[in-house]
Design a protein around this motif. Sequence first.
Motif, short mmCIF file in Angstrom:
data_model
loop_
_atom_site.label_atom_id
_atom_site.label_comp_id
_atom_site.label_asym_id
_atom_site.label_seq_id
_atom_site.Cartn_x
_atom_site.Cartn_y
_atom_site.Cartn_z
N LYS A 1 -1.45 2.12 2.92
CA LYS A 1 -0.56 2.77 2.02
C LYS A 1 0.28 4.39 2.51
O LYS A 1 1.51 4.63 2.57
N PHE B 1 1.42 -2.45 7.35
CA PHE B 1 0.96 -4.05 7.14
C PHE B 1 1.19 -4.82 7.99
O PHE B 1 1.99 -4.85 9.19
N SER C 1 -6.45 -2.57 -0.03
CA SER C 1 -6.10 -2.97 1.56
C SER C 1 -6.45 -3.89 1.87
O SER C 1 -5.81 -4.37 3.03
N GLU C 2 -6.49 -4.76 1.15
CA GLU C 2 -6.58 -6.31 2.35
C GLU C 2 -6.29 -7.65 0.69
O GLU C 2 -7.01 -7.43 -0.20
N ILE D 1 -3.70 -9.79 5.32
CA ILE D 1 -3.00 -8.86 5.10
C ILE D 1 -4.30 -7.78 4.82
O ILE D 1 -4.37 -7.67 3.96
N SER D 2 -3.23 -6.91 6.08
CA SER D 2 -4.23 -5.70 5.63
C SER D 2 -3.12 -4.63 5.65
O SER D 2 -1.76 -4.88 6.30
N PHE D 3 -3.29 -3.93 4.96
CA PHE D 3 -2.62 -2.64 3.49
C PHE D 3 -2.53 -1.67 4.01
O PHE D 3 -3.89 -1.14 3.91
#
Lengths: 112, 116
Positions: free
Chosen positions: A68, A73, A55-56, A64-66
Amino acid sequence: QQQVKQSPQSLIVQKGGISIINCAYENTAFDYFPWYQQFPGKGPALLIAIRPDVSEKKEGRFTISFNKSAKQFSLHIMDSQPGDSATYFCAASYYGTDKLIFGTGTRLQVFP
Amino acid sequence: GAGVSQSPSNKVTEKGKDVELRCDPISGHTALYWYRQSLGQGLEFLIYFQGNSAPDKSGLPSDRFSAERTGGSVSTLTIQRTQQEDSAVYLCASSLGGTSWTDTQYFGPGTRLTVL
């Protein structure tokens, strides 16, 4: 389904501030999400990349923050510096070795 | 070591003329990509070469565009009968072409094409 939508188109931040650029995708088959940095007159250069199983990802001042489930992102630049002034592109691909689908870019300006 | 190089850096041509753009990838890289960057737009994929496999031409916008890669190294992008809408920066990238998801694409500085 092939699109990667990026926002904002341009961003002005003061030195020391946080820059945040967001991207969204539709195709859940994408499994590689890089960010590229491009200075005027130069080709893009890989800045940082993430896979959807985390997630990061943090590298120095860049994170980066993700998300899903939301298919989104984002790139966070902490303690932004004038030298960070450039155009940033998010991208996605089906696999690290495949063609990249790019967002439309964000022009970041960091003022001292 | 040397990065991806492209030539010419700038090309001005008249509508209807043919142009050739050259890309020299990083030595040892088996994968080579061409992208197009139009003003205010993101990078648009054009074509992808991987080793001896048939190229992925799915991004070529029309049959006026073609590309070849000789000896698995240098690539040439050819645009026939250029149109004003072909004006853009054409970027080449190369990568090791392995199966790792961390296979990075390294970009050249691009060729700025202006069609008058």
